[in-house]
Write a protein that holds these residues in place. Structure first.
Motif, short mmCIF file in Angstrom:
data_model
loop_
_atom_site.label_atom_id
_atom_site.label_comp_id
_atom_site.label_asym_id
_atom_site.label_seq_id
_atom_site.Cartn_x
_atom_site.Cartn_y
_atom_site.Cartn_z
N LYS A 39 0.83 -1.20 0.00
CA LYS A 39 0.00 0.00 0.00
C LYS A 39 0.87 1.26 0.00
O LYS A 39 1.93 1.31 0.61
N ASN A 42 -1.55 6.63 0.68
CA ASN A 42 -3.00 6.84 0.67
C ASN A 42 -3.79 5.59 1.09
O ASN A 42 -5.01 5.59 1.08
N ARG A 44 -3.88 2.75 -0.44
CA ARG A 44 -4.27 1.92 -1.58
C ARG A 44 -3.02 1.29 -2.21
O ARG A 44 -1.96 1.89 -2.24
N SER A 45 -3.21 0.08 -2.73
CA SER A 45 -2.10 -0.62 -3.36
C SER A 45 -1.66 0.10 -4.63
O SER A 45 -2.46 0.76 -5.30
N GLN A 51 -6.44 -2.90 -6.08
CA GLN A 51 -7.38 -1.87 -5.61
C GLN A 51 -8.81 -2.23 -5.96
O GLN A 51 -9.72 -2.04 -5.15
N GLU A 54 -9.95 -5.56 -3.76
CA GLU A 54 -10.01 -5.49 -2.30
C GLU A 54 -11.42 -5.25 -1.74
O GLU A 54 -11.85 -5.98 -0.85
#
Length: 130
Positions: A39, A42, A44-45, A51, A54
């Protein structure tokens, strides 16, 4: 009847993955591994497919009425993952070609890439528990 519980674990790198799988004894619960990119700040990946998958996976697991162990595995930064020598790619236990990948441990069932974000495919993978 009370809802069954999904036990969650997070592994942050390859060494943690190796240690975890070496300590899997005979199990009373099925174990699933979701391999995703690390990640960013932020939350997120860096991996767009991770993203997308998930929220679908999380929503599905929140409704799942089974006793399972679900393990998130961070495969690292993009450069590390893209290296052909990345241990997640070369390890015979994971044999990853793409992320995200969702594996049922000890079996051949797996979902790869955009499949991980498809609820019907998740349902098929987890129904194989019966």
């Amino acid at each position: 009847m009370p809802k069954s519980k999904v036990l969650f674990h997070t592994l942050n790198n390859y060494d943690e993955f190796v240690k975890y799988v070496e300590n899997i004894k005979t199990r009373k619960r099925n174990i699933y591994f979701l391999f995703t990119g690390s990640k960013k700040e932020n939350g997120r990946s860096w991996c767009i497919y991770c993203q997308l998958a998930e929220p679908v996976v999380k929503a599905y697991l929140s409704e799942l009425n089974k006793n399972i162990i679900f393990v998130y595995v961070d495969v690292g930064e993009r450069e590390y993952w893209k290296d052909r020598a990345c241990p997640f790619r070369t390890d015979s236990r994971s044999k990853l070609m793409v992320i995200p990948t969702l594996i049922k441990w000890g079996g051949v069932q797996r979902l790869e890439g955009s499949q991980c974000g498809q609820r019907d495919l998740l349902q098929m993978l987890f129904e194989d528990d019966e």
